[in-house]
Design a protein around this motif. Structure first.
Motif, short mmCIF file in Angstrom:
data_model
loop_
_atom_site.label_atom_id
_atom_site.label_comp_id
_atom_site.label_asym_id
_atom_site.label_seq_id
_atom_site.Cartn_x
_atom_site.Cartn_y
_atom_site.Cartn_z
N LYS A 110 2.52 -6.10 9.59
CA LYS A 110 3.87 -5.91 9.03
C LYS A 110 3.87 -5.87 7.50
O LYS A 110 4.87 -6.22 6.86
CB LYS A 110 4.82 -7.01 9.51
CG LYS A 110 4.89 -7.18 11.01
CD LYS A 110 5.44 -5.95 11.70
CE LYS A 110 5.58 -6.19 13.20
NZ LYS A 110 6.05 -4.97 13.92
N LYS A 111 2.75 -5.46 6.90
CA LYS A 111 2.74 -5.29 5.45
C LYS A 111 3.56 -4.06 5.09
O LYS A 111 3.80 -3.17 5.92
CB LYS A 111 1.31 -5.15 4.94
CG LYS A 111 0.42 -6.36 5.24
CD LYS A 111 0.96 -7.62 4.58
CE LYS A 111 0.07 -8.82 4.85
NZ LYS A 111 0.61 -10.06 4.24
N LYS A 112 3.99 -4.00 3.84
CA LYS A 112 4.85 -2.91 3.42
C LYS A 112 4.03 -1.70 3.00
O LYS A 112 3.48 -1.66 1.89
CB LYS A 112 5.76 -3.36 2.28
CG LYS A 112 6.89 -2.36 1.99
CD LYS A 112 7.89 -2.91 0.99
CE LYS A 112 9.09 -1.97 0.83
NZ LYS A 112 10.08 -2.47 -0.15
N LEU A 113 3.94 -0.74 3.89
CA LEU A 113 3.20 0.50 3.64
C LEU A 113 4.21 1.62 3.42
O LEU A 113 5.07 1.88 4.28
CB LEU A 113 2.29 0.84 4.81
CG LEU A 113 0.90 0.16 4.87
CD1 LEU A 113 1.05 -1.36 4.93
CD2 LEU A 113 0.11 0.65 6.08
N MET A 114 4.10 2.30 2.28
CA MET A 114 5.04 3.35 1.92
C MET A 114 4.33 4.70 1.80
O MET A 114 3.15 4.76 1.43
CB MET A 114 5.72 3.03 0.60
CG MET A 114 6.51 1.72 0.59
SD MET A 114 7.92 1.73 1.73
CE MET A 114 8.98 2.98 0.96
N ALA A 115 5.07 5.75 2.12
CA ALA A 115 4.54 7.11 1.99
C ALA A 115 5.05 7.73 0.69
O ALA A 115 6.22 7.60 0.34
CB ALA A 115 4.97 7.97 3.17
N TYR A 116 4.15 8.39 -0.02
CA TYR A 116 4.51 9.12 -1.24
C TYR A 116 4.31 10.60 -0.95
O TYR A 116 3.19 11.07 -0.74
CB TYR A 116 3.63 8.68 -2.41
CG TYR A 116 3.86 9.45 -3.69
CD1 TYR A 116 4.95 9.14 -4.50
CD2 TYR A 116 3.01 10.48 -4.08
CE1 TYR A 116 5.18 9.86 -5.68
CE2 TYR A 116 3.23 11.19 -5.25
CZ TYR A 116 4.32 10.88 -6.05
OH TYR A 116 4.56 11.58 -7.20
N ARG A 117 5.40 11.35 -0.91
CA ARG A 117 5.33 12.76 -0.53
C ARG A 117 4.85 13.61 -1.70
O ARG A 117 5.42 13.57 -2.79
CB ARG A 117 6.69 13.26 -0.05
CG ARG A 117 7.09 12.69 1.32
CD ARG A 117 8.47 13.19 1.71
NE ARG A 117 8.90 12.68 3.00
CZ ARG A 117 8.86 13.39 4.14
NH1 ARG A 117 8.42 14.63 4.12
NH2 ARG A 117 9.28 12.85 5.26
N LEU B 223 0.86 -1.19 0.00
CA LEU B 223 0.00 0.00 0.00
C LEU B 223 0.89 1.23 0.00
O LEU B 223 1.85 1.31 0.77
CB LEU B 223 -0.91 0.01 1.24
CG LEU B 223 -1.61 1.32 1.60
CD1 LEU B 223 -2.55 1.78 0.49
CD2 LEU B 223 -2.37 1.18 2.92
N THR B 224 0.58 2.19 -0.86
CA THR B 224 1.26 3.48 -0.87
C THR B 224 0.23 4.56 -0.57
O THR B 224 -0.85 4.59 -1.16
CB THR B 224 1.94 3.76 -2.22
OG1 THR B 224 2.92 2.75 -2.47
CG2 THR B 224 2.60 5.12 -2.22
N ILE B 225 0.57 5.44 0.36
CA ILE B 225 -0.34 6.51 0.79
C ILE B 225 0.29 7.85 0.46
O ILE B 225 1.44 8.12 0.85
CB ILE B 225 -0.63 6.42 2.31
CG1 ILE B 225 -1.24 5.06 2.65
CG2 ILE B 225 -1.55 7.56 2.74
CD1 ILE B 225 -1.42 4.84 4.14
N SER B 226 -0.42 8.70 -0.25
CA SER B 226 0.08 10.03 -0.54
C SER B 226 -0.03 10.91 0.71
O SER B 226 -1.08 10.97 1.34
CB SER B 226 -0.72 10.65 -1.69
OG SER B 226 -0.17 11.90 -2.06
#
Length: 383
Positions: free
Chosen positions: A231-238, A149-152
């Motif tokens: 522990k899923k891979k969650l990333m932030a998109y700036r 999941l990627t969150i802006s």
């Protein structure tokens, strides 16, 4: 259906109670903005400009105007045979019919729609934010990071962190903590409500969340915290561009007044990332012999016989002679009678203001005029 790399699911069922009279008859995403647009136009235009050609629009509250406005999706070039805009209302099942319980529940009930395109990724959007964004750049980052999941996110003033979902991230941009509207926090990275999920993981998460009797069926409150705990891979998109939540009267008014500045941060005339709308064909704007107009955005079909200054004048609005409109937003097809003074006000769609009305003041609060106001003569338009 042809398999898609990524499709978008646009959450557009909100009531928008903070906009009061403006949403008494229509859903928040259908509220007029900047004269010829509606709130939903910004997310849809972003999809088109990002090369996303399949959008599911999840509607719910007072859907008629929004459904009619979306039509076939042709206005946004979203009418292809193997994609396009799809209006997705709640529907009855064997166990009955009911409104969506939350943001996650809305997409859960449309799993079959998503499955029909077999996407690798699903982009989740809201329909009440003002911004321009290339979602494809975010998708590239999601793939590069092999994220679940990627969150802006974007930085917000520290005093406003309690209004948002707040992320803490490590040096690699991986999300280590998520707090929904915290009173105290060690980060000011706010979620913009824009998510890219890898569909297989999202699908499983939605199924599990639906079976949880204690869940509120919400991405921020339930899905994201559960994925983080697992522990899923969650990333932030700036994101560093212009972004505004236009879900309150103050933000709705202020963001439109900013459009009247000489070099506004949000440029509706930017040809590199054009905005699309499905505004009905209107004749050109007409200025009467005694009309005086200064620093306004005036849209097609407007007929101006009076004075207008520093205002947004929607499609088909009518300002009669001897009337003055200043620092105001006149929504489409509204009519201001003769000898009126309208200052720092918002006049809702299709209303006819009585002759001689004095509405608002330069140093007062923003005045919102709905159909139940004593200043309103009737709905409809008279030339």
């Amino acid at each position: 259906m042809r398999k898609k790399d990524c499709i978008a699911m646009l959450l557009a069922g909100g009531q928008g109670s903070r906009l009061y009279a403006l949403t008494s008859q229509i859903a928040k995403p259908a509220v007029s903005f900047a004269g010829k647009y509606r709130m939903i136009d910004f997310s849809l235009s972003n999809c088109v400009n990002s090369g996303i050609d399949t959008v599911g629009v999840l509607i719910q509250y007072r859907p008629l105007v929004l459904s009619q406005y979306l039509g076939t999706g042709e206005a946004w070039n979203l009418d292809s045979a193997d994609g396009g805009v799809h209006v997705l209302p709640p529907y009855a099942t064997q166990t009955g019919g009911q409104w969506y319980e939350g943001t996650a529940d809305a997409i859960y009930h449309n799993i079959d729609f998503v499955d029909s395109y077999s996407p690798d990724y699903v982009l989740v959007l809201s329909a009440d934010h003002l911004y321009k964004m290339d979602y494809n750049k975010m998708l590239i980052e999601h793939k590069k990071n092999k994220a679940d999941l990627t969150i802006s996110v974007m930085e917000v003033p520290w005093e406003e962190t309690s209004r948002f979902g707040i992320m803490s991230v490590n040096k690699q941009g991986r999300i280590t903590k998520f707090e929904e509207k915290p009173k105290h926090t060690d980060s000011n990275l706010a979620s913009m409500g824009i998510y890219i999920f890898s569909w297989p993981l999202m699908r499983q998460a939605l199924l599990e969340d639906h079976d949880d009797p204690n869940s509120e069926k919400d991405f921020g409150k339930n899905i994201i915290p559960k994925l983080l705990k697992a522990k899923k891979k969650l990333m932030a998109y700036r994101f560093e561009g212009y972004w505004q939540d236009i879900g309150t009267i103050k933000s709705y008014y202020d963001t439109q007044m900013e459009l009247l500045e000489e070099n506004p941060e949000f440029d509706i005339f930017d040809h590199d990332s054009p905005l699309y709308s499905n505004t009905n064909l209107q004749p050109p704007m007409k200025l009467g012999k005694k009309a005086r107009v200064n620093n306004c955005i005036a849209c097609n079909g407007a007929l101006l016989n009076g004075d207008a200054e520093h205002s947004i004048l929607g499609t088909g609005c009518f300002i009669h002679s001897f009337s003055k409109v200043k620092d105001s937003i006149i929504l489409p097809n509204a009519e201001i009678g003769r000898h009126c003074v309208v200052t720092r006000a918002i006049i809702n769609e299709g209303l006819r203001i009585k002759e001689g009305s004095v509405i608002g003041s330069e140093d007062g609060e923003i005045t919102v005029i709905g159909s139940d106001s004593p200043f309103v003569e009737s709905a409809g338009r008279r030339r």
